[in-house]
Design an enzyme around this catalytic site. Structure first.
Site, PDB file in Angstrom:
ATOM      1  N   SER A 126      15.164  54.048  -9.180  1.00  0.00           N
ATOM      2  CA  SER A 126      15.236  54.155  -7.722  1.00  0.00           C
ATOM      3  C   SER A 126      15.766  55.531  -7.350  1.00  0.00           C
ATOM      4  O   SER A 126      15.204  56.537  -7.754  1.00  0.00           O
ATOM      5  CB  SER A 126      16.090  53.013  -7.146  1.00  0.00           C
ATOM      6  N   GLU A 225       6.511  54.186  -8.212  1.00  0.00           N
ATOM      7  CA  GLU A 225       6.899  52.871  -7.705  1.00  0.00           C
ATOM      8  C   GLU A 225       7.750  53.091  -6.472  1.00  0.00           C
ATOM      9  O   GLU A 225       8.274  54.185  -6.242  1.00  0.00           O
ATOM     10  CB  GLU A 225       7.663  52.075  -8.769  1.00  0.00           C
ATOM     11  N   HIS A 292      10.974  47.850  -8.426  1.00  0.00           N
ATOM     12  CA  HIS A 292      11.983  47.067  -7.715  1.00  0.00           C
ATOM     13  C   HIS A 292      11.665  45.574  -7.647  1.00  0.00           C
ATOM     14  O   HIS A 292      12.390  44.817  -7.005  1.00  0.00           O
ATOM     15  CB  HIS A 292      12.138  47.588  -6.279  1.00  0.00           C
TER      16      HIS A 292
END
Length: 322
Positions: A126, A225, A292
């Protein structure tokens, strides 16, 4: 069969392999750091249980639980924790508790000379993509894209835990297989490619354009992502990367989970990904459980990889050495 495993990647061309830290072993000390957003101690406690069960010795960084609004403490504290971890010869792994926001605020303060002197295993995802891109730029360090130590059982089941353990403590290549799930983006452009796997979170890659940390993606397999981004925002970020020339010359795209990426417009994130990636003239492999979503798997970044969109496989060389 689980959507991950071990195997040997075939070489389809020249690739750039980063510096590999030694694989973690039972008895190794790992420091838990929070370079981005504030973390929750009860979730970290579960992560500590997992790490301890693997024989590791987790140690909280001095400011791991600090808070300053949406940041895990002031910039100077977060940078100090990273530099403490990188400078301590007893620490063999630097494991991030979570993402959130804030890593890019401190990466310029990292002592890259210390990172180069004593490469350590660095894991997170992330917002931590910002840290990983900085370490690739400053030390050519291969890192690990996987769950944070602030463990969330309902999103990261035992399969996710074992995937992370293998990436940290094994020198076997990792095989990730495309799966059919609401959590993944089933985007496919046929073909096979090899190259260094670089990237991670799309938002962080796009926001690195124009900074020293934006990697040269020529010949790379780009991992993408994201979470909580409306399709038009995904469109904007991919369009920005295209207009900046960042995607010119890439070998392929590995598309992970685009979680909660929907709004009220009748355009899906899969349609956006196909529109913005489908005409690049390279293979695109979607449906990978990386990101995620539920069942998140771990992959090294900064090491050679091979992808086959028709077979639905991404094979990544280990991010750690023996």
């Amino acid at each position: 069969m689980p959507p991950w495993g071990r195997g040997r990647a075939a070489s389809l061309g020249r690739v750039d392999s980063g510096v590999q830290a030694r694989a973690l072993r039972a008895g190794d000390t790992v420091m838990l750091v929070s370079p981005s957003g504030p973390t929750r101690p009860e979730r970290v406690a579960r992560g500590i249980e997992l790490l301890t069960g693997w024989g590791l010795r987790p140690m909280l960084a001095p400011n791991a639980y600090a808070r300053q609004g949406y940041l895990a403490g002031a910039d100077v504290l977060r940078a100090a924790d990273l530099n403490t971890a990188f400078a301590d010869p007893e620490v063999r792994g630097v494991l991030c508790t979570r993402g959130g926001y804030g890593a890019q605020r401190v990466v310029d303060a990292i002592d890259m000379a210390a990172v180069r002197r004593d490469p350590k295993v660095v894991a997170g995802f992330s917002d931590i993509t910002g840290l990983q891109l900085a370490l690739w730029r400053g030390a050519r360090l291969a890192t690990v894209h996987g769950p944070g130590v602030a463990w969330l059982e309902e999103r990261t089941p035992p399969l996710s835990a074992e995937s992370l353990r293998a990436a940290l403590m094994s020198t076997d290549p990792v095989v990730v297989k495309r799966i059919e799930s609401e959590q993944t983006a089933p985007v496919t452009v046929p073909g096979a490619a090899s190259g260094t796997l670089i990237g991670g979170n799309l938002s962080l890659l796009a926001s690195s354009v124009g900074t020293p940390d934006m990697p040269d993606l020529t010949g790379a397999i780009v991992l993408l992502e994201d979470v909580d981004e409306a399709p038009y925002r995904v469109d904007r970020m991919l369009t920005h990367l295209r207009r900046a020339g960042a995607l010119a010359g890439i070998a392929g795209v590995a598309v992970g989970q685009f979680t909660n990426c929907a709004d009220d417009w009748p355009v899906s994130v899969v349609e956006v990904l196909l529109d913005r990636l489908g005409d690049l003239g390279v293979p695109v492999l979607g449906g990978l459980p990386i990101g995620h979503g539920y069942g998140q798997l771990t992959v090294p970044v900064g090491v050679p990889a091979t992808m086959d969109a028709a077979a639905g496989t991404l094979i990544v060389e280990p991010g750690v050495s023996g």
